[in-house]
Design an enzyme around this catalytic site. Structure first.
Site, PDB file in Angstrom:
ATOM      1  CB  CYS A  69     -28.047  21.090-108.574  1.00 57.95           C
ATOM      2  SG  CYS A  69     -28.462  22.791-108.091  1.00 57.95           S
ATOM      3  CB  CYS A 124     -26.488  20.952-103.802  1.00 57.76           C
ATOM      4  SG  CYS A 124     -27.973  21.558-104.640  1.00 57.76           S
ATOM      5  CG  HIS A 168     -28.859  25.994-106.074  1.00 59.92           C
ATOM      6  ND1 HIS A 168     -28.236  24.958-105.434  1.00 59.92           N
ATOM      7  CD2 HIS A 168     -29.447  26.736-105.105  1.00 59.92           C
ATOM      8  CE1 HIS A 168     -28.431  25.058-104.136  1.00 59.92           C
ATOM      9  NE2 HIS A 168     -29.170  26.138-103.902  1.00 59.92           N
ATOM     10  CD  GLU A 199     -25.534  23.289-110.132  1.00 57.86           C
ATOM     11  OE1 GLU A 199     -24.629  22.624-109.611  1.00 57.86           O
ATOM     12  OE2 GLU A 199     -26.018  24.311-109.597  1.00 57.86           O
TER      13      GLU A 199
END
Length: 166
Positions: free
Chosen positions: A82, A79, A49, A51
């Site tokens: 993250c 999410c 992801h 992040e």
């Protein structure tokens, strides 16, 4: 520099190149420290992801796991994975540019055990009540690893230099 616009531009470019619509820009002292789009589709890595990738890069550059003094821009509300990483690295602020409710008519990412509408509630449940089957197998040898860590750190249980609430 408009860091929010930079975050949007990185996400837009990622979509144009076949990636997913997420991006992160990490800023410290008015300068971009790290930035990344989501690379899950490109790498087949479910942890890639935006992040996570940007936090890894920023922490490596600084030589620390702590991003105190940083502002982190993310395209969408993080999410749970993250969000956990953001809490763990301790930035001064996280700025998100859209909500799940706003983007849901255009993008949904539901998985076998992962639905954004209900997933945050899963964390609050006892592990026996979660959708993801979990089993606890108690092991004193596992606890011994933590005893070893404490012994090797002069009896200290905390990570040296970690920002705390105290």
């Amino acid at each position: 520099m408009d860091f929010a616009r930079r975050t949007i531009d990185i996400a837009r470019r990622n979509v144009e190149e076949g990636g997913r619509p997420f991006a992160t820009v990490i800023v410290k002292d008015g300068e971009i420290l790290a930035e990344s789009p989501n690379r899950v589709a490109q790498t087949s890595d479910p942890t890639a992801h935006a992040e996570i990738l940007a936090i890894r890069e920023a922490c490596q550059k600084l030589g620390t796991e702590h991003l105190v003094g940083a502002t982190i821009y993310v395209l969408a509300h993080p999410c749970p994975m993250c969000l956990g990483s953001l809490y763990y690295c301790s930035p001064d602020e996280v700025v998100f540019l859209t909500t799940r409710e706003a983007y849901e008519p255009h993008y949904v990412d539901d998985r076998k055990y992962f639905e954004l509408k209900t997933f945050y509630g899963e964390f609050a449940k006892d592990y026996r009540d979660r959708r993801l089957p979990m089993r606890h197998e108690p092991s004193e040898a596992a606890v011994d690893v933590y005893r070893l860590w404490q012994d090797r750190n002069g009896g200290n249980r905390r990570v040296t230099g970690a920002p705390t609430t105290k």
